[in-house]
Design an enzyme around this catalytic site. Structure first.
Site, mmCIF file in Angstrom:
data_model
loop_
_atom_site.group_PDB
_atom_site.id
_atom_site.type_symbol
_atom_site.label_atom_id
_atom_site.label_comp_id
_atom_site.label_asym_id
_atom_site.label_seq_id
_atom_site.Cartn_x
_atom_site.Cartn_y
_atom_site.Cartn_z
ATOM 1 N N LYS A 78 0.854 -1.195 0.000
ATOM 2 C CA LYS A 78 0.000 0.000 0.000
ATOM 3 C C LYS A 78 0.887 1.241 0.000
ATOM 4 O O LYS A 78 1.902 1.280 0.697
ATOM 5 C CB LYS A 78 -0.898 -0.027 1.247
ATOM 6 C CG LYS A 78 -1.923 1.114 1.301
ATOM 7 C CD LYS A 78 -2.810 1.004 2.540
ATOM 8 C CE LYS A 78 -3.898 2.068 2.551
ATOM 9 N NZ LYS A 78 -4.765 1.991 3.755
ATOM 10 N N SER A 158 -9.845 2.331 2.701
ATOM 11 C CA SER A 158 -8.902 3.029 1.859
ATOM 12 C C SER A 158 -7.922 2.099 1.139
ATOM 13 O O SER A 158 -7.289 2.526 0.173
ATOM 14 C CB SER A 158 -8.103 4.025 2.705
ATOM 15 O OG SER A 158 -7.310 3.342 3.661
ATOM 16 N N SER A 182 -10.323 0.073 6.974
ATOM 17 C CA SER A 182 -9.695 0.094 5.641
ATOM 18 C C SER A 182 -9.016 -1.186 5.189
ATOM 19 O O SER A 182 -8.590 -1.281 4.047
ATOM 20 C CB SER A 182 -8.683 1.227 5.558
ATOM 21 O OG SER A 182 -9.365 2.428 5.353
HETATM 22 N N1 GLN Z 1 -13.345 4.788 5.942
HETATM 23 C C1 GLN Z 1 -12.743 5.260 7.157
HETATM 24 C C2 GLN Z 1 -12.323 6.683 7.006
HETATM 25 O O1 GLN Z 1 -12.571 7.233 5.999
HETATM 26 C C3 GLN Z 1 -11.607 4.376 7.570
HETATM 27 C C4 GLN Z 1 -10.370 4.640 6.849
HETATM 28 C C5 GLN Z 1 -9.244 3.773 7.305
HETATM 29 O O2 GLN Z 1 -9.449 2.774 7.987
HETATM 30 N N2 GLN Z 1 -8.043 4.192 6.978
HETATM 31 O O3 GLN Z 1 -11.750 7.266 7.879
#
Ligand code: GLN
Length: 490
Positions: A78, A158, A182
Site C-alpha cells: 500500500k 482506503s 480500511s
Molecule cells: N473509511 C474510514 C475513514 O474514511 C476508515 C479509513 C481507514 O481505515 N483508513 O476514515
C-alpha cells in the site's frame, strides 16, 4: 499444479521449496497479470525491475534449500508504507515526488522474510475514505461487477488498490492499513481476506500517519492461512514505535486449523441495524449456523455504546489527522507551490496539495481540538471511546470472540455516495469499534449476494488474541467454501 497467479501463498511456498516453480516464474506471471489488469488502476507505481532482480536473488537462496518464510513470494505494498528510494504518495498530490530515505518497519520485515515487491498500491488520499475515490491518482475499479451489469464498482477503501490487486491475482498478497475499517471493508467488497491485528501488534514506524491511536497495518490475501503467514512476518516489537507492543508473536499459522469446538461466540444485538439489507442479516445468520455446526456456541451479547462509535470515530480520527497532517507544509516533503511570503507558500501548497476529503477532515479536526470546543467534542469523544472499549471488556468475560457482518452492504458503484459524506462514513459502522477498542478483527468472504457480489463476515477477538480470530475465520472460510471469481478470472 494451479496456474502461478491462482496459487495461494501457502501453495506457492511449497512449490518453490519443491522446485516445481521458480520465484522468477512466479514473479513474471504476476508482472504479466499486473500489466493485463492495469485498467483497474490498482497500482500507483510498478517496480518490475526490482521485482525481477529480487526474484533472481530469491532463487539463488532457494536453490541452496534456504530462505525466509516468504522467500520468493511477490507482494504489493500500500502506498502508505514508506519504501526506501521508491515513490511513496499516500494517494496524495502533496507527496508528489517523495522518495523516502527509509523503509517502514513492516515492509522491511517482509523483505527480510524474502518477499518480493511488485509495486505500490493505490489508496484513498491519506487513507481517508471507503471507496478509493479520494485518491489523487484516480479511482480503483473492483474486479467484481454485478451479474449482467457493466457499471464499475468500487473496491472499498482506503486499501482499495491492495484489495483489487489481490482479487485480480496480480499480487499474492498485499500490505494494507486499517484506521476505521480500511483492511476489512475492501476485503469484504472484493471476496478477499483481511485482518487488522491488535493495536500495537505491528509497528507503525514508516507508515504515513493518519490517526495515530487507531492506525494499524495488516495483510490482505486470498485465504485465512495466507493472512496468518503474512501477519507473522509483519508483526513484532519495534523500539522505533513507542506504541508497538513488547510481546512475543505467537505462531499464527499453527492457530489457523485449531478449530472452534467449545468456543463461545458473541452475537452483539446492536449490530442488527434497522434498514440494513436483508442479505447482510441473512449472511450473519448463516455465519452463526456455520460456527454452531463446527462446534462453537453462539451467545447473545450486548455492546451498548455501539451507536456512538461512528460519531466518536469521526471526531477522534479527524482530530489526530489535523495534527499529523500539519507537517505537510511545502518545506520538508513533496509538493511546493511558491508564494510571496512563507505563509503564502504554506497556504498555496496545502490548498493545491490536499483533496476535498482531506481538507474536510483537517477543518473538522482543527475545530474539535480548538480551545472553545475541545471539551464539548474531543474530550467527550475520548470518554465515550473508553466506554466502547469497556463494552468489549465486559463481553469478553462471557465469550471468546465476536461475530458480526463486515459491512452494511456489498460494493457500490464508482461515483456513488461522493456527494454525501455521512452515507460514505456509514460504511464503517461495523468496523470502527475494533479500532476504537484496539482489538483484532478479520473479514472473511461468506458468500455472494443476489447480484453475485461478495459479502464479508467479521470476527473480532480479544486484544492480542489473533490466534482465536484466525481459527474462527478459518472455520467460516471452510464452511463458506467461497470459490466464486470475478468475471473473466476463472
Ligand atoms: N473509511 C474510514 C475513514 O474514511 C476508515 C479509513 C481507514 O481505515 N483508513 O476514515
Amino acid at each position: 499444479m494451479a496456474a502461478p497467479t491462482h496459487m495461494t501463498i501457502a501453495e506457492a511456498r511449497k512449490a518453490l521449496k519443491a522446485k516445481k516453480i521458480s520465484s522468477a516464474e512466479l514473479t513474471d506471471a504476476h508482472l504479466k497479470a499486473m500489466e493485463q489488469t492495469r485498467g483497474l488502476n490498482a497500482f500507483v507505481t510498478e517496480t518490475p525491475e526490482r521485482a525481477k532482480a529480487d526474484a533472481k536473488r530469491a532463487d539463488v537462496v532457494l536453490a541452496k534449500g534456504e530462505g525466509g518464510p516468504l522467500e520468493g513470494i511477490p507482494l504489493g505494498i500500500k502506498d502508505l508504507f514508506c519504501t526506501e528510494g521508491v515513490l511513496t504518495t499516500a494517494g496524495s498530490h502533496i507527496l508528489d515526488g517523495f522518495k523516502p530515505p527509509y523503509e517502514s518497519t513492516v515492509s522491511a520485515k517482509l523483505w527480510q522474510a524474502g518477499a518480493i515487491m511488485l509495486g505500490k498500491l493505490n489508496m484513498d488520499e491519506f487513507a481517508m475514505g471507503s471507496s478509493n475515490m479520494t485518491s489523487y491518482h484516480g479511482a480503483v475499479k473492483n474486479p467484481w461487477r454485478r451479474k449482467g451489469a457493466n457499471s464499475d464498482l468500487v473496491p472499498g477503501g482506503s486499501s482499495g488498490g491492495s484489495a483489487a490487486a489481490v482479487a485480480a491475482r496480480s499480487v499474492m498478497g498485499a500490505t494494507a492499513t486499517d484506521t476505521g475499517g480500511s483492511i476489512r471493508q475492501p476485503a469484504a467488497f472484493t471476496g478477499t481476506v483481511g485482518i487488522k491485528p491488535t493495536y500495537g501488534r505491528c509497528s507503525r514506524w514508516g507508515i504515513v500517519a493518519f490517526a495515530s491511536s487507531l492506525d494499524q497495518a495488516g495483510p490482505i490475501a486470498r485465504t485465512v492461512e495466507d493472512c496468518a503467514i503474512m501477519l507473522q512476518a509483519m508483526s513484532g516489537h519495534d523500539p522505533k514505535d513507542s506504541t508497538s507492543a513488547d510481546l512475543p508473536v505467537p505462531n499464527f499459522e499453527a492457530a489457523v486449523e485449531r478449530g472452534v469446538k467449545g468456543l463461545k461466540i458473541g452475537i452483539p444485538k446492536e449490530y442488527k441495524l434497522d434498514g440494513a439489507p436483508k442479505e447482510i442479516q441473512d449472511l450473519w445468520e448463516q455465519g452463526i449456523a456455520w460456527l454452531k455446526e463446527a462446534g462453537a456456541t453462539p451467545v447473545d451479547i450486548t455492546l451498548p455504546h455501539t451507536k456512538y462509535a461512528l460519531p466518536v470515530y469521526y471526531v477522534i480520527a479527524p482530530a489526530e489527522a489535523s495534527s499529523n497532517l500539519a507537517r505537510y507544509d511545502g518545506v520538508r516533503f513533496g509538493l511546493r507551490v511558491p508564494g510571496k511570503t512563507l505563509d503564502e507558500m504554506y497556504e498555496n501548497t496545502r490548498a493545491a496539495g490536499f483533496g476535498a476529503e482531506v481538507k474536510r477532515r483537517i477543518l473538522i479536526g482543527t475545530y474539535v481540538l480548538s480551545a472553545g470546543y475541545y471539551d464539548a467534542y474531543y474530550l467527550r469523544a475520548q470518554r465515550v471511546r473508553s466506554l466502547i472499549a469497556r463494552d468489549f471488556t465486559e463481553a469478553y468475560k462471557q465469550v471468546d470472540a465476536i461475530l458480526t457482518p463486515a459491512t452494511p452492504s456489498a460494493a457500490f458503484a464508482i461515483g456513488e455516495k461522493m456527494d454525501d459524506p455521512i452515507a460514505m462514513y456509514l460504511n464503517d459502522v461495523f468496523t470502527v469499534t475494533a479500532n476504537l477498542a484496539g482489538l483484532p478483527g478479520i473479514s472473511v468472504p461468506g458468500g455472494v449476494n443476489a447480484d453475485g457480489l461478495p459479502l464479508g463476515l467479521q470476527v473480532i477477538g480479544k486484544a492480542f488474541d489473533e490466534e482465536t480470530v484466525f481459527a474462527v475465520g478459518r472455520a467460516l472460510e471452510k464452511a463458506a467454501n467461497f470459490t466464486a471469481l470475478p468475471e473473466g478470472m476463472a
